[in-house]
Design an enzyme around this catalytic site. Structure first.
Site, PDB file in Angstrom:
ATOM      1  N   PRO A 154      73.711  47.711  32.882  1.00  0.00           N
ATOM      2  CA  PRO A 154      72.648  47.420  33.864  1.00  0.00           C
ATOM      3  C   PRO A 154      72.604  45.935  34.232  1.00  0.00           C
ATOM      4  O   PRO A 154      72.422  45.583  35.387  1.00  0.00           O
ATOM      5  CB  PRO A 154      71.365  47.845  33.138  1.00  0.00           C
ATOM      6  CG  PRO A 154      71.794  48.797  32.079  1.00  0.00           C
ATOM      7  CD  PRO A 154      73.182  48.393  31.679  1.00  0.00           C
ATOM      8  N   GLU A 213      36.556  34.302  33.061  1.00  0.00           N
ATOM      9  CA  GLU A 213      37.865  34.626  32.466  1.00  0.00           C
ATOM     10  C   GLU A 213      39.011  33.889  33.172  1.00  0.00           C
ATOM     11  O   GLU A 213      40.065  33.664  32.589  1.00  0.00           O
ATOM     12  CB  GLU A 213      38.095  36.145  32.491  1.00  0.00           C
ATOM     13  CG  GLU A 213      38.351  36.794  33.851  1.00  0.00           C
ATOM     14  CD  GLU A 213      37.077  37.166  34.613  1.00  0.00           C
ATOM     15  OE1 GLU A 213      36.015  36.598  34.300  1.00  0.00           O
ATOM     16  OE2 GLU A 213      37.148  38.009  35.546  1.00  0.00           O
ATOM     17  N   CYS A 269      29.985  39.215  36.886  1.00  0.00           N
ATOM     18  CA  CYS A 269      29.878  39.547  38.309  1.00  0.00           C
ATOM     19  C   CYS A 269      29.138  40.872  38.499  1.00  0.00           C
ATOM     20  O   CYS A 269      27.915  40.910  38.396  1.00  0.00           O
ATOM     21  CB  CYS A 269      31.270  39.533  38.949  1.00  0.00           C
ATOM     22  SG  CYS A 269      31.185  39.280  40.737  1.00  0.00           S
ATOM     23  N   HIS A 272      33.476  34.390  37.636  1.00  0.00           N
ATOM     24  CA  HIS A 272      34.484  34.976  36.749  1.00  0.00           C
ATOM     25  C   HIS A 272      35.004  33.932  35.756  1.00  0.00           C
ATOM     26  O   HIS A 272      36.015  33.280  36.027  1.00  0.00           O
ATOM     27  CB  HIS A 272      35.638  35.542  37.575  1.00  0.00           C
ATOM     28  CG  HIS A 272      35.258  36.779  38.318  1.00  0.00           C
ATOM     29  ND1 HIS A 272      35.375  38.035  37.768  1.00  0.00           N
ATOM     30  CD2 HIS A 272      34.722  36.952  39.542  1.00  0.00           C
ATOM     31  CE1 HIS A 272      34.931  38.939  38.634  1.00  0.00           C
ATOM     32  NE2 HIS A 272      34.528  38.303  39.719  1.00  0.00           N
TER      33      HIS A 272
HETATM   34  N1  GLN Z   1      30.907  44.314  44.027  1.00  0.00           N
HETATM   35  C1  GLN Z   1      30.153  43.184  43.638  1.00  0.00           C
HETATM   36  C2  GLN Z   1      30.006  42.167  44.768  1.00  0.00           C
HETATM   37  O1  GLN Z   1      30.769  42.166  45.697  1.00  0.00           O
HETATM   38  C3  GLN Z   1      30.747  42.517  42.424  1.00  0.00           C
HETATM   39  C4  GLN Z   1      32.095  41.905  42.681  1.00  0.00           C
HETATM   40  C5  GLN Z   1      32.833  41.565  41.414  1.00  0.00           C
HETATM   41  O2  GLN Z   1      32.502  42.058  40.344  1.00  0.00           O
HETATM   42  N2  GLN Z   1      33.865  40.755  41.531  1.00  0.00           N
HETATM   43  O3  GLN Z   1      29.121  41.363  44.740  1.00  0.00           O
END
Ligand code: GLN
Length: 536
Positions: free
Chosen positions: A193, A511, A383, A509
């Site tokens: 491969p 993370e 979020c 976020h």
């Molecule tokens: N759906 C939600 C919003 O648009 C959360 C988005 C998310 O978790 N990134 O506010």
């Protein structure tokens, strides 16, 4: 330093060999030798960015400080290199075609037939140049998504061939990541491969300088020689990239195999001292950790590996700083009910509700929040997770029975979560959410402030909905603490609960900003609280 150097990474045989980790590991080693590096990811798909793609298809969408929705490999780059990537570090075929077509419509090419070569290939090369124009960068690493032999990646490979013609041989390096499988029936490692995939590469005019062979056992010398002979590389440039326990061992493995030295030799760069002692110590220590705690991720993506890539990484970093191994249990909130929640969450020392879109699995998420709140299990809502925490609190503590988000019920009587003002006029999907880094003020004496040890933070966002300010007073009167606000005081960014060991929700976020060298403070403290819960 002489001229700028370019390293290209291609992949062969199959996908998922870990090109992103491989390129990040090499970049990290070069950075640890004092060179300034940057990475560009070229993605062959036609979507203009991964923002509108399902996480099932494409894994998580990685958001940069400057608000680009990018491929998840940029997350690896940031985590390994501890630098911030930007829009210029990722380009898709779709973006490139879109730009060329816009120019064509404007009449910029008037008279010319617009073609893949030279118009698309030139536009690709512009992206490569742009990525390298960041001041001070010595080495630009370019990852070509997909696998050699795919029709879609051809323009990228052709562009690189042309790009290399403009460089001196010592200014460019091609690494090809391939697979050498062991076939049990034949009791043999198979090189065919790899031979075929390198043949494809050479047909296009790209001769690899090194082959990184993913394998589950060391390659004997005769196998390396055979691969070298058929692929036209020296046997010493055939590197056996054995499977490792954690991805963060890959740079150590490459250093031990001398991969970075091979690259430096070809690029005629000085072998400055390699400073990876701290990294090595951290990884070695992590491998020895025995204490394990379970944290439940209550979301809808059951195969969490790619959809929650950065969250998983943030837990690894936080485990390193808390001397604990975090085992993640993915709880599918679509099937979570009042009946099974106790069993489902019995072993969880912490509960996380991640980001998400749409109302699928929402009832289960609300149940998970309630369980964490009432049973005083450490809780972290990200979020959509914050939004669920606010809905649950409004319904079950404040007593607003019908509280909801307009994302799930457009006509709800009590929209405690609603569309942001700035989103009301948005008509098209794709790059139109509140995206990228925004400042946030933290309230003194809160869990959030204790974690960050700062009062002004910057975090990355990707959302359309927000906490409805009309309900703020009632939430606060009932005991919810709004611990983070946008500087104008208009957007709720962090909430938390008193009388609870650790209950935090954030609109951003976190993370996305966790690093091997420094776990994100909220994740770090959430894991610390979960460890305490585990020890109780
Ligand atoms: N759906 C939600 C919003 O648009 C959360 C988005 C998310 O978790 N990134 O506010």
């Amino acid at each position: 330093m002489n001229s700028k150097k370019y390293i290209f990474f291609t992949g062969g045989v199959v996908s998922s060999l870990g090109k992103g980790i491989s390129i990040s590991s090499l970049a990290f080693l070069l950075q640890s030798r004092g060179y300034a590096v940057t990475i560009l990811k070229l993605d062959p798909y036609i979507n203009v960015d991964p923002g509108t793609m399902s996480p099932y298809q494409h894994g998580e969408v990685y958001v940069t400080d400057d608000g680009a929705e990018t491929d998840l490999d940029l997350g690896h780059y940031e985590r390994f290199l501890n630098v911030s990537m930007a829009r210029i570090n990722n380009a898709t075929s779709g973006q490139i075609y879109y730009e060329v077509l816009k120019k064509e419509r404007r009449g910029d090419y008037l008279g010319a037939t617009v073609q893949v070569i030279p118009h698309i290939t030139d536009a690709i090369n512009e992206k490569i140049k742009k990525a390298g124009e960041v001041s001070g960068v010595d080495i630009v690493l370019v990852e070509i998504g997909g696998t050699v032999g795919d029709i879609e990646s051809l323009p990228f490979l052709e562009a690189i061939r042309q790009f290399r013609l403009t460089l001196k041989p010592e200014d460019t390096f091609v690494a090809h990541l391939t697979l050498v499988p062991f076939i049990a029936g034949a009791n043999e490692l198979k090189t065919k491969p790899t031979q075929h995939s390198v043949q494809r590469l050479r047909e296009i005019g790209l001769q690899p300088d090194a082959l990184l062979c993913r394998t589950d056992r060391p390659l004997p010398d005769n196998v390396k020689q055979k691969i070298g002979l058929f692929c036209n590389v020296s046997a010493s440039a055939v590197i056996d990239a054995l499977d490792v326990k954690t991805i963060y061992e890959v740079p150590l493995q490459y250093a031990d195999l001398g991969f970075d030295q091979l690259v430096l030799d070809k690029l005629r760069l000085k072998k400055r001292t390699l400073d990876i002692g701290k990294w090595r110590a951290k990884i070695e220590r992590y491998k020895r950790i025995e204490t394990e705690i379970t944290i439940a991720i209550c979301g809808k993506y059951v195969e969490l590996q790619d959809a929650y890539k950065s969250i998983i990484a943030a837990f690894t970093h936080s485990g390193m700083e808390n001397d604990v191994r975090v085992k993640l249990k993915c709880v599918n909130t679509e099937t979570l009910t009042e009946k099974n929640i106790r069993t489902e969450l019995a072993e969880a020392s912490g509960i996380l509700v991640p980001g998400g879109f749409g109302d699928r699995g929402i009832d289960g998420k609300l149940l998970a929040v309630r369980y964490a709140r009432e049973n005083k299990v450490p809780f972290f809502g990200i979020c959509l997770g914050l939004q669920c925490a606010v809905i649950e609190f409004s319904r079950n503590v404040v007593g607003i029975e019908g509280a909801n988000s307009t994302e799930f019920d457009k006509h709800t009587q009590d929209p405690v979560i609603h569309l942001m003002e700035t989103q009301k006029s948005v008509k098209v999907l794709g790059g139109t959410m509140r995206l990228g880094s925004y400042p946030c003020n933290l309230k003194e004496g809160t869990i959030a402030a204790a974690a960050y040890k700062e009062s002004l933070i910057n975090e990355r966002h990707r959302h359309r909905f927000e906490v409805n300010n009309a309900y703020r007073t009632r939430l606060e009167e009932a005991g919810m603490c709004i611990s983070g606000l946008s500087p104008d005081g208009e957007l709720v960014e962090v909430i938390e609960l008193k009388d609870h060991p650790w209950f935090v929700g954030c609109q951003f976020h976190p993370e996305l900003k966790s690093r091997v060298s420094k776990a994100h403070p909220l994740f770090r403290n959430f894991v610390a609280a979960s460890k305490t819960q585990h020890d109780r």
